[in-house]
Design a protein around this motif. Structure first.
Motif, PDB file in Angstrom:
ATOM      1  N   SER A   1       0.827  -1.215   0.000  1.00 37.80           N
ATOM      2  CA  SER A   1       0.000   0.000   0.000  1.00 37.80           C
ATOM      3  C   SER A   1       0.858   1.260   0.000  1.00 37.80           C
ATOM      4  O   SER A   1       0.585   2.225   0.720  1.00 37.80           O
ATOM      5  CB  SER A   1      -0.959   0.025   1.200  1.00 37.80           C
ATOM      6  OG  SER A   1      -1.891  -1.021   1.093  1.00 37.80           O
ATOM      7  N   VAL A   2       1.915   1.232  -0.805  1.00 36.18           N
ATOM      8  CA  VAL A   2       2.789   2.389  -0.957  1.00 36.18           C
ATOM      9  C   VAL A   2       2.884   2.752  -2.437  1.00 36.18           C
ATOM     10  O   VAL A   2       2.865   1.883  -3.299  1.00 36.18           O
ATOM     11  CB  VAL A   2       4.209   2.135  -0.385  1.00 36.18           C
ATOM     12  CG1 VAL A   2       4.155   1.914   1.114  1.00 36.18           C
ATOM     13  CG2 VAL A   2       4.904   0.961  -1.062  1.00 36.18           C
ATOM     14  N   CYS A   3       2.966   4.039  -2.723  1.00 33.86           N
ATOM     15  CA  CYS A   3       3.197   4.457  -4.095  1.00 33.86           C
ATOM     16  C   CYS A   3       4.696   4.331  -4.383  1.00 33.86           C
ATOM     17  O   CYS A   3       5.468   3.875  -3.538  1.00 33.86           O
ATOM     18  CB  CYS A   3       2.668   5.862  -4.342  1.00 33.86           C
ATOM     19  SG  CYS A   3       3.382   7.131  -3.316  1.00 33.86           S
ATOM     20  N   TYR A   4       5.125   4.700  -5.582  1.00 24.55           N
ATOM     21  CA  TYR A   4       6.491   4.409  -6.003  1.00 24.55           C
ATOM     22  C   TYR A   4       7.549   5.275  -5.310  1.00 24.55           C
ATOM     23  O   TYR A   4       8.506   4.771  -4.762  1.00 24.55           O
ATOM     24  CB  TYR A   4       6.616   4.525  -7.524  1.00 24.55           C
ATOM     25  CG  TYR A   4       7.998   4.148  -8.013  1.00 24.55           C
ATOM     26  CD1 TYR A   4       8.398   2.820  -8.016  1.00 24.55           C
ATOM     27  CD2 TYR A   4       8.890   5.119  -8.432  1.00 24.55           C
ATOM     28  CE1 TYR A   4       9.675   2.469  -8.432  1.00 24.55           C
ATOM     29  CE2 TYR A   4      10.162   4.771  -8.856  1.00 24.55           C
ATOM     30  CZ  TYR A   4      10.548   3.449  -8.862  1.00 24.55           C
ATOM     31  OH  TYR A   4      11.814   3.105  -9.263  1.00 24.55           O
ATOM     32  N   ASP A   5       7.403   6.606  -5.371  1.00 21.25           N
ATOM     33  CA  ASP A   5       8.439   7.485  -4.804  1.00 21.25           C
ATOM     34  C   ASP A   5       7.816   8.744  -4.202  1.00 21.25           C
ATOM     35  O   ASP A   5       6.594   8.915  -4.218  1.00 21.25           O
ATOM     36  CB  ASP A   5       9.517   7.817  -5.844  1.00 21.25           C
ATOM     37  CG  ASP A   5       8.985   8.543  -7.066  1.00 21.25           C
ATOM     38  OD1 ASP A   5       7.830   9.025  -7.058  1.00 21.25           O
ATOM     39  OD2 ASP A   5       9.724   8.637  -8.061  1.00 21.25           O
ATOM     40  N   LEU A   6       8.657   9.603  -3.660  1.00 24.45           N
ATOM     41  CA  LEU A   6       8.179  10.809  -2.978  1.00 24.45           C
ATOM     42  C   LEU A   6       7.429  11.749  -3.931  1.00 24.45           C
ATOM     43  O   LEU A   6       6.397  12.309  -3.563  1.00 24.45           O
ATOM     44  CB  LEU A   6       9.337  11.548  -2.310  1.00 24.45           C
ATOM     45  CG  LEU A   6       8.967  12.788  -1.506  1.00 24.45           C
ATOM     46  CD1 LEU A   6       7.989  12.427  -0.377  1.00 24.45           C
ATOM     47  CD2 LEU A   6      10.212  13.448  -0.945  1.00 24.45           C
ATOM     48  N   ALA A   7       7.936  11.906  -5.152  1.00 24.46           N
ATOM     49  CA  ALA A   7       7.244  12.780  -6.105  1.00 24.46           C
ATOM     50  C   ALA A   7       5.827  12.267  -6.366  1.00 24.46           C
ATOM     51  O   ALA A   7       4.880  13.052  -6.449  1.00 24.46           O
ATOM     52  CB  ALA A   7       8.037  12.870  -7.409  1.00 24.46           C
TER      53      ALA A   7
END
Length: 184
Positions: A86-92
């Motif tokens: 449940s995490v997106c790829y990166d900070l951006a």
């Protein structure tokens, strides 16, 4: 004691877990000896801390190879590590979400753990050892040109094959996480 050190008790507990996993899964590292792996870990305690982070988040790290006097560990849990889903790829990507932001992103989590997200080639090599991610999927390192256009890559194993897909880097799903690698 610094933040990236384990207590002696935790260190011994983790080494036993790693040793047991190593001995139960010799097909992942034929020809390698645990005593040599442990000697490397004893000489690199910060790497042991990273392996503990992998273990604590459900990755079940194990040795999958040896290269240039380094032992290579990958997450070998049957499905994408539960503590890293449940995490997106990166900070951006995380910052681009306006609503329903996930708590974290794969790249920053891996960096904080002291590990690297698997590359597509590493993911494919892992699948040659045994089949992983039959129900989940795993973010993999994404080439800059794809990432610049807002996309990110992920893989899974279905129908006897490894599939590589694309998604918006800001997406996240309960069944998608990331697998890491660590060289010791």
């Amino acid at each position: 004691m610094t933040k990236k050190e384990l207590t002696m008790e935790k260190r011994e507990e983790l080494l036993q877990v790693l040793k047991d996993r190593f001995e139960k899964n010799m097909h992942r590292h034929e020809g390698l000896e645990w005593a040599e792996v442990q000697a490397k870990l004893d000489a690199n305690t910060e790497k042991l801390w990273s392996l503990n982070e992998m273990e604590e988040t459900g990755g079940e790290p194990d040795v999958v190879g040896h290269d240039n006097d380094e032992y290579i560990f990958y997450d070998c849990s049957a499905e994408s590590p539960k503590g890293r889903r449940s995490v997106c790829y990166d900070l951006a990507a995380l910052e681009s979400r306006k609503k329903h932001k996930p708590e974290n992103n794969a790249i920053d989590m891996a960096t904080a753990m002291g590990i690297e997200i698997l590359m597509e080639e590493e993911y494919r090599a892992l699948q040659e050892l045994e089949n992983f991610d039959k129900k989940t999927s795993t973010w993999v390192q994404t080439p800059a040109d794809i990432r610049e256009l807002g996309g990110a890559l992920f893989c899974d194993y279905r129908f006897g094959h490894v599939f590589v897909y694309h998604n918006g880097a800001e997406s996240y799903y309960g069944a998608r996480g990331f697998r890491g690698s660590l060289r010791v």
